[in-house]
Design a protein around this motif. Structure first.
Motif, PDB file in Angstrom:
ATOM      1  N   UNK A  37       1.107  -0.958   0.213  1.00  0.00           N
ATOM      2  CA  UNK A  37       0.376   0.044  -0.145  1.00  0.00           C
ATOM      3  C   UNK A  37       0.564   1.227   0.461  1.00  0.00           C
ATOM      4  N   UNK A  38       0.003   2.171  -0.484  1.00  0.00           N
ATOM      5  CA  UNK A  38       1.145   3.803  -0.343  1.00  0.00           C
ATOM      6  C   UNK A  38       0.682   4.570   1.318  1.00  0.00           C
ATOM      7  N   UNK A  39       0.817   5.580   1.511  1.00  0.00           N
ATOM      8  CA  UNK A  39       0.930   6.013   2.869  1.00  0.00           C
ATOM      9  C   UNK A  39      -0.046   6.754   3.283  1.00  0.00           C
ATOM     10  N   UNK A  40      -0.659   7.272   1.120  1.00  0.00           N
ATOM     11  CA  UNK A  40      -1.619   7.838   1.775  1.00  0.00           C
ATOM     12  C   UNK A  40      -3.086   6.698   2.269  1.00  0.00           C
ATOM     13  N   UNK A  41      -2.742   5.140   1.434  1.00  0.00           N
ATOM     14  CA  UNK A  41      -4.045   4.799   2.189  1.00  0.00           C
ATOM     15  C   UNK A  41      -4.523   3.756   3.390  1.00  0.00           C
ATOM     16  N   UNK A  42      -3.530   4.218   4.310  1.00  0.00           N
ATOM     17  CA  UNK A  42      -3.351   3.869   6.147  1.00  0.00           C
ATOM     18  C   UNK A  42      -3.815   5.144   6.214  1.00  0.00           C
ATOM     19  N   UNK A  43      -5.111   4.187   7.714  1.00  0.00           N
ATOM     20  CA  UNK A  43      -5.869   5.365   8.490  1.00  0.00           C
ATOM     21  C   UNK A  43      -5.808   5.031   9.490  1.00  0.00           C
ATOM     22  N   UNK A  44      -7.183   5.710  10.343  1.00  0.00           N
ATOM     23  CA  UNK A  44      -6.955   5.163  11.714  1.00  0.00           C
ATOM     24  C   UNK A  44      -8.196   6.608  12.608  1.00  0.00           C
ATOM     25  N   UNK A  45      -9.574   5.773  12.799  1.00  0.00           N
ATOM     26  CA  UNK A  45     -10.745   5.660  13.722  1.00  0.00           C
ATOM     27  C   UNK A  45     -11.051   5.378  14.785  1.00  0.00           C
ATOM     28  N   UNK A  46     -11.014   5.955  15.984  1.00  0.00           N
ATOM     29  CA  UNK A  46     -11.286   5.713  17.155  1.00  0.00           C
ATOM     30  C   UNK A  46     -11.871   4.604  17.450  1.00  0.00           C
ATOM     31  N   UNK A  47     -11.186   4.040  18.470  1.00  0.00           N
ATOM     32  CA  UNK A  47     -12.300   2.291  18.531  1.00  0.00           C
ATOM     33  C   UNK A  47     -11.605   1.431  17.463  1.00  0.00           C
ATOM     34  N   UNK A  48     -11.127   1.711  16.407  1.00  0.00           N
ATOM     35  CA  UNK A  48     -10.301   0.990  15.608  1.00  0.00           C
ATOM     36  C   UNK A  48      -8.954   1.243  15.613  1.00  0.00           C
ATOM     37  N   UNK A  49      -8.839   0.039  14.941  1.00  0.00           N
ATOM     38  CA  UNK A  49      -6.851  -0.186  14.655  1.00  0.00           C
ATOM     39  C   UNK A  49      -6.989  -0.077  13.664  1.00  0.00           C
ATOM     40  N   UNK A  90      10.233  12.817  -0.681  1.00  0.00           N
ATOM     41  CA  UNK A  90      10.784  14.155   1.136  1.00  0.00           C
ATOM     42  C   UNK A  90      10.114  13.632   2.287  1.00  0.00           C
ATOM     43  N   UNK A  91      11.292  13.983   3.023  1.00  0.00           N
ATOM     44  CA  UNK A  91      10.264  13.920   4.539  1.00  0.00           C
ATOM     45  C   UNK A  91       9.977  14.444   5.007  1.00  0.00           C
ATOM     46  N   UNK A  92       9.056  14.704   4.288  1.00  0.00           N
ATOM     47  CA  UNK A  92       7.756  16.485   4.627  1.00  0.00           C
ATOM     48  C   UNK A  92       6.488  16.174   5.700  1.00  0.00           C
ATOM     49  N   UNK A  93       6.035  16.555   5.462  1.00  0.00           N
ATOM     50  CA  UNK A  93       5.331  15.988   6.741  1.00  0.00           C
ATOM     51  C   UNK A  93       4.225  15.173   7.056  1.00  0.00           C
ATOM     52  N   UNK A  94       3.666  14.995   5.121  1.00  0.00           N
ATOM     53  CA  UNK A  94       2.895  13.495   4.907  1.00  0.00           C
ATOM     54  C   UNK A  94       4.381  12.127   4.998  1.00  0.00           C
ATOM     55  N   UNK A  95       4.853  12.604   5.633  1.00  0.00           N
ATOM     56  CA  UNK A  95       6.214  11.412   6.031  1.00  0.00           C
ATOM     57  C   UNK A  95       5.907  11.272   6.704  1.00  0.00           C
ATOM     58  N   UNK A  96       6.098  12.284   8.176  1.00  0.00           N
ATOM     59  CA  UNK A  96       5.494  12.457   9.309  1.00  0.00           C
ATOM     60  C   UNK A  96       4.437  12.021   9.852  1.00  0.00           C
ATOM     61  N   UNK A  97       3.101  12.176   9.186  1.00  0.00           N
ATOM     62  CA  UNK A  97       1.912  11.879   9.941  1.00  0.00           C
ATOM     63  C   UNK A  97       2.177  10.260   9.410  1.00  0.00           C
ATOM     64  N   UNK A  98       2.274   9.495   8.208  1.00  0.00           N
ATOM     65  CA  UNK A  98       2.663   8.094   7.824  1.00  0.00           C
ATOM     66  C   UNK A  98       3.025   7.672   9.550  1.00  0.00           C
ATOM     67  N   UNK A  99       3.982   8.233   9.739  1.00  0.00           N
ATOM     68  CA  UNK A  99       5.140   7.654  10.800  1.00  0.00           C
ATOM     69  C   UNK A  99       4.581   7.650  11.983  1.00  0.00           C
ATOM     70  N   UNK A 120      11.479   9.237  12.357  1.00  0.00           N
ATOM     71  CA  UNK A 120      11.521  10.358  13.008  1.00  0.00           C
ATOM     72  C   UNK A 120      12.131  10.928  13.799  1.00  0.00           C
ATOM     73  N   UNK A 121      13.408  10.546  14.470  1.00  0.00           N
ATOM     74  CA  UNK A 121      14.139  10.978  14.820  1.00  0.00           C
ATOM     75  C   UNK A 121      15.661  11.347  14.453  1.00  0.00           C
ATOM     76  N   UNK A 122      15.655  10.363  12.972  1.00  0.00           N
ATOM     77  CA  UNK A 122      16.599  10.353  12.393  1.00  0.00           C
ATOM     78  C   UNK A 122      16.429  10.800  10.524  1.00  0.00           C
ATOM     79  N   UNK A 123      16.330  12.406  10.816  1.00  0.00           N
ATOM     80  CA  UNK A 123      16.029  12.388   9.426  1.00  0.00           C
ATOM     81  C   UNK A 123      17.491  12.616   8.278  1.00  0.00           C
ATOM     82  N   UNK A 124      17.581  12.213   7.091  1.00  0.00           N
ATOM     83  CA  UNK A 124      18.997  11.549   6.741  1.00  0.00           C
ATOM     84  C   UNK A 124      19.756  12.016   6.669  1.00  0.00           C
TER      85      UNK A 124
END
Length: 317
Positions: A37-49, A90-99, A120-124
């Protein structure tokens, strides 16, 4: 195992050189099931994994149509034996959100490689700060005056953005200082963004060496990416020529020091960029060069990685 690769779109893979593809191929060869999958395919909802819209795929061995897939399905990430994060910068905001999403999946029981918090702690570009004993003189700043002072001291410098990859946005400014102001303004967007400046290392003529570290152990061969023609960049994406070479004693010293520090933090795969005796970047998002080293030397880098991934999952069970 059932392994989920979080990566760029499969349709964009150049499978003749793609490292993620080589990981998938080795995993399938061992009988593991593969999903993507791609990072854009990830998601979360309260009470769900944390879930992903995943594609279960099979590699065909055909270069033209290299995979088949089942219809996309919504799947919890903790239901996979391993989740391998391979999204390119790029190590941008969307990348951070995915982590952060992957970090929540980790709390729910998913085995994520490389560990999201450590990504997140080791930007390249900035990760080299921890290993100053191995770095050339380096400056991180937004301040054009600081850049000018650094150039006045070192006379021949490299400037680059903090979020690029593949040699994008890298400039060399020699002793004459030609276009230093313009280059600085372009990279730091008139002071809005932080950039990195490093003393030019003339050993780049012999190649920008990619050293791979897997589970803290250096791969015994490096890929020297040698600039071609008038190009200052050795990156393969910028036209550099990749030549595999045995790991030198100095390379091993550097790799073992970095690997012993970073592998315990959940960084199963690390790619060091070394010019001469200096580390210029520490790549942890999606290090490459598996196929080039394997094809030129016969050392099976994908097998070493999947061995380490299997061991990592076994330790977690």
């Amino acid at each position: 195992m059932n392994i989920l690769f979080v990566a760029d779109p499969l349709e964009q893979f150049k499978i003749y050189k793609d490292t993620t593809f080589s990981m998938m191929r080795e995993a399938q060869r061992r009988g593991h099931e593969i999903s993507a999958c791609e990072p854009r395919d990830l998601g979360w909802q309260t009470g769900q994994p944390v879930t992903g819209q995943v594609r279960d795929i099979r590699l065909t061995g055909n270069a033209d149509v290299w995979f088949t897939e089942t219809p996309r399905r919504l799947a919890p990430l903790h239901g996979f034996d391993a989740v391998v994060m391979r999204k390119d910068p790029p190590f941008d905001a969307e990348y951070i959100y995915a982590t952060h999403l992957l970090g929540q999946a980790e709390r729910e029981g998913a085995a994520v490689v490389n560990r999201p918090a450590s990504l997140r702690e080791h930007p390249e570009k900035l990760a080299v700060m921890e290993f100053q004993q191995f770095t050339a003189p380096t400056l991180v700043t937004r301040d054009p005056a600081a850049v000018r002072a650094f150039h006045a001291e070192h006379r021949d410098i490299i400037l680059k953005p903090l979020d690029g990859m593949g040699g994008m946005g890298i400039f060399r400014v020699r002793e004459d200082g030609l276009n230093l102001g313009s280059i600085t303004e372009t990279l730091n967007k008139d002071g809005a963004e932080t950039i990195m400046v490093q003393r030019f290392v003339p050993e780049i003529a012999a190649g920008d060496k990619r050293i791979l570290i897997i589970a803290g152990e250096p791969v015994p061969f490096v890929l020297a990416r040698i600039p071609q023609g008038s190009e200052v960049r050795g990156n393969l994406a910028a036209g550099g020529k990749g030549v595999a070479q045995p790991l030198s004693p100095r390379n091993r010293e550097i790799a073992e020091a970095v690997g012993s520090a970073l592998a315990p933090r959940g960084l199963l795969l690390i790619g060091l960029d070394v010019i001469g005796d200096y580390v210029t970047e520490i790549n942890v998002t999606s290090p490459t060069c598996f196929q080039e080293i394997t094809e030129q030397t016969g050392f099976d880098v994908p097998a070493m990685f999947v061995d380490a991934l299997e061991a990592e999952v076994a330790r977690g069970n």
